[in-house]
Every structure is written in structure tokens, then in C-alpha cells.
Design a protein around this motif. Structure first.
Motif: not given
Length: 249
Positions: A6-20
Motif C-alpha cells: 500500500l502506498e503511504p497516504v499523506p496526512e490531511p492538512k487539516y489533521w496536522h493543523l488540528k494537532t498544532v
């Protein structure tokens, strides 16, 4: 059979922003503090407002934020666990019940409720509306549906609507022998009337708990309770008494 990589799926931008944003809530904001407006936040983190909204909605769903009419988006307070399922499986309105009756009337039930009660959806029944509060704040609303045949002793001169009629229906319901109950839980969206009662926006995520009460070998009543999904956590006890816990801010 060959393996598939399976190809790695990049983390959605909003999800990374949620963590920040979550880290910022812990380090820069106090409980109850109002967040800057969307334009300011989007500029600070260098994202589009659509991406910001997705992150904020996720944090609200997780109970980190609260959006309130006329106030804005605030940091949610610590949560408190409140048991929802009655371990004794008693009728609504029994001693110790945390719900407060606010109104009652006669009306036709929704189709799904009519099917649970095995009755003609065009036939009216008693509806009792109740609310539940924690620390003075509304955390859940409920509509209890009771067929007229289930409470034959209800006085003919009982008030047609209001809390007094609600109490009268509940008293008559408790005269029946409760043989058991079951529950179903699903995620839904707040209707306008529920949203107003829960101080939420229409369409906000809610947890809908449907309870069937059995007496005389049939479904004697159905309760549909709506909880704030951003403050609810499901827990399970023994096999005969599943529990739902509400985490109320």
C-alpha cells in the motif's frame, strides 16, 4: 497469493493543523477563553479558512472547543463523567431519575418510533419531553413516547399539556411491571429544537440513544434521548447492563 504494497497516504492538512492547534490550546489558552476569529487564525497558521474550519470542527467533536451563540469559539472546560444508563433498569420518572419533565402532549409518533411500538403511525400517543442538566447546563434532551393503552389510568381531567401532564403520564407508567429494556446508540445531527435546548448549532453532532421499555410481553414505551456528541463517551459494564457516560463540560 502475492502481497500488495500500500502506498503511504499523506496526512490531511487539516489533521496536522488540528494537532498544532491542540498544542496551542494547552500552552496558550485558558479554559473558557475565546479564540481569535477565523481570519486571524488562518493568517497565523498560513492555511485557508476552509482548512481551519475542518480542524476546528474536529477539535469541537473531540470536546476541546465549544462554539456558543453570541460568544464565539471557546476552550472547553474539564469534563465530568455522568452515568446515563440506570443500573436498576427502572421506569423513567422513578426515584433518583436525573431527568426533569418539561412538557407533555398527545401527537403522532415518528415512523421509526411507531415501528418500535408496533402501532399505526397515524395513531396519537402521549409524548413526554424531558431535559437533563449538569452544573446548571443542559446536556441532553429526551422525548418519551407512551401509547395510550399503556397508561389507561391516566385521569381524563389531567392537564392537556405542560409539566403536570408529564408527571401524570410518568406516574401511570410506573404502575406497569417493567420486564426489561434495551438500548441502541447512533451518531446523528442536532435538529433545530434539540440544538436550541442543548445550546448548540443546528446540525452539530449529537449522540442519539433509543431505549425500549418492555412490559406485558410488548414494547410499552420508547425514549429517544439526544446527547451532545462532543461531550459523550461510551463505556460498557457487564453484558446485561451496558453503560453510557456523558462527559459534561
Amino acid at each position: 497469493m502475492g502481497s500488495t504494497q500500500l502506498e503511504p497516504v499523506p496526512e490531511p492538512k487539516y489533521w496536522h493543523l488540528k494537532t498544532v492547534l491542540s498544542d496551542a490550546l494547552d500552552s496558550e489558552f485558558a479554559v473558557g477563553e475565546i479564540l481569535p476569529n477565523e481570519r486571524e487564525l488562518a493568517a497565523r497558521f498560513g492555511v485557508a479558512r476552509a482548512t481551519l474550519r475542518q480542524a476546528l470542527e474536529q477539535l469541537e467533536l473531540e470536546g476541546r472547543l465549544q462554539r456558543r451563540r453570541g460568544v464565539g469559539t471557546t476552550v472547553a472546560p474539564p469534563r465530568m463523567g455522568v452515568a446515563v444508563t440506570d443500573p436498576e433498569h427502572s421506569w423513567p420518572g422513578a426515584p433518583g431519575d436525573a431527568w426533569q419533565p418539561v412538557d407533555a402532549a398527545e401527537q403522532t409518533p415518528p415512523g421509526a418510533v411507531a415501528r418500535l411500538l408496533d402501532m399505526d403511525p397515524a395513531t396519537s400517543l402521549h409524548t413526554v419531553r424531558r431535559t437533563r442538566k449538569t452544573r446548571g447546563q443542559p446536556v441532553a434532551t429526551e422525548v418519551l413516547y407512551v401509547p395510550a393503552a399503556g397508561v389507561p389510568g391516566l385521569a381524563a381531567d389531567a392537564p392537556p399539556t405542560g409539566p403536570a401532564r408529564a408527571h401524570a403520564v410518568l406516574r401511570e407508567l410506573q404502575r406497569l411491571r417493567l420486564e426489561g429494556q434495551d438500548q441502541a446508540v447512533e451518531l446523528g445531527s442536532a435538529r433545530a429544537d434539540d440544538a436550541k435546548q442543548l445550546d448548540r448549532l443546528p446540525g452539530s453532532p449529537v449522540l442519539v440513544v433509543t431505549t425500549r421499555y418492555f412490559s406485558g410481553g410488548r414494547t410499552a414505551a420508547v425514549a429517544v434521548a439526544t446527547y451532545r456528541a462532543d461531550t459523550c463517551r461510551l463505556t460498557f459494564g457487564d453484558a446485561t447492563a451496558p453503560a453510557v457516560q456523558l462527559l459534561a463540560g
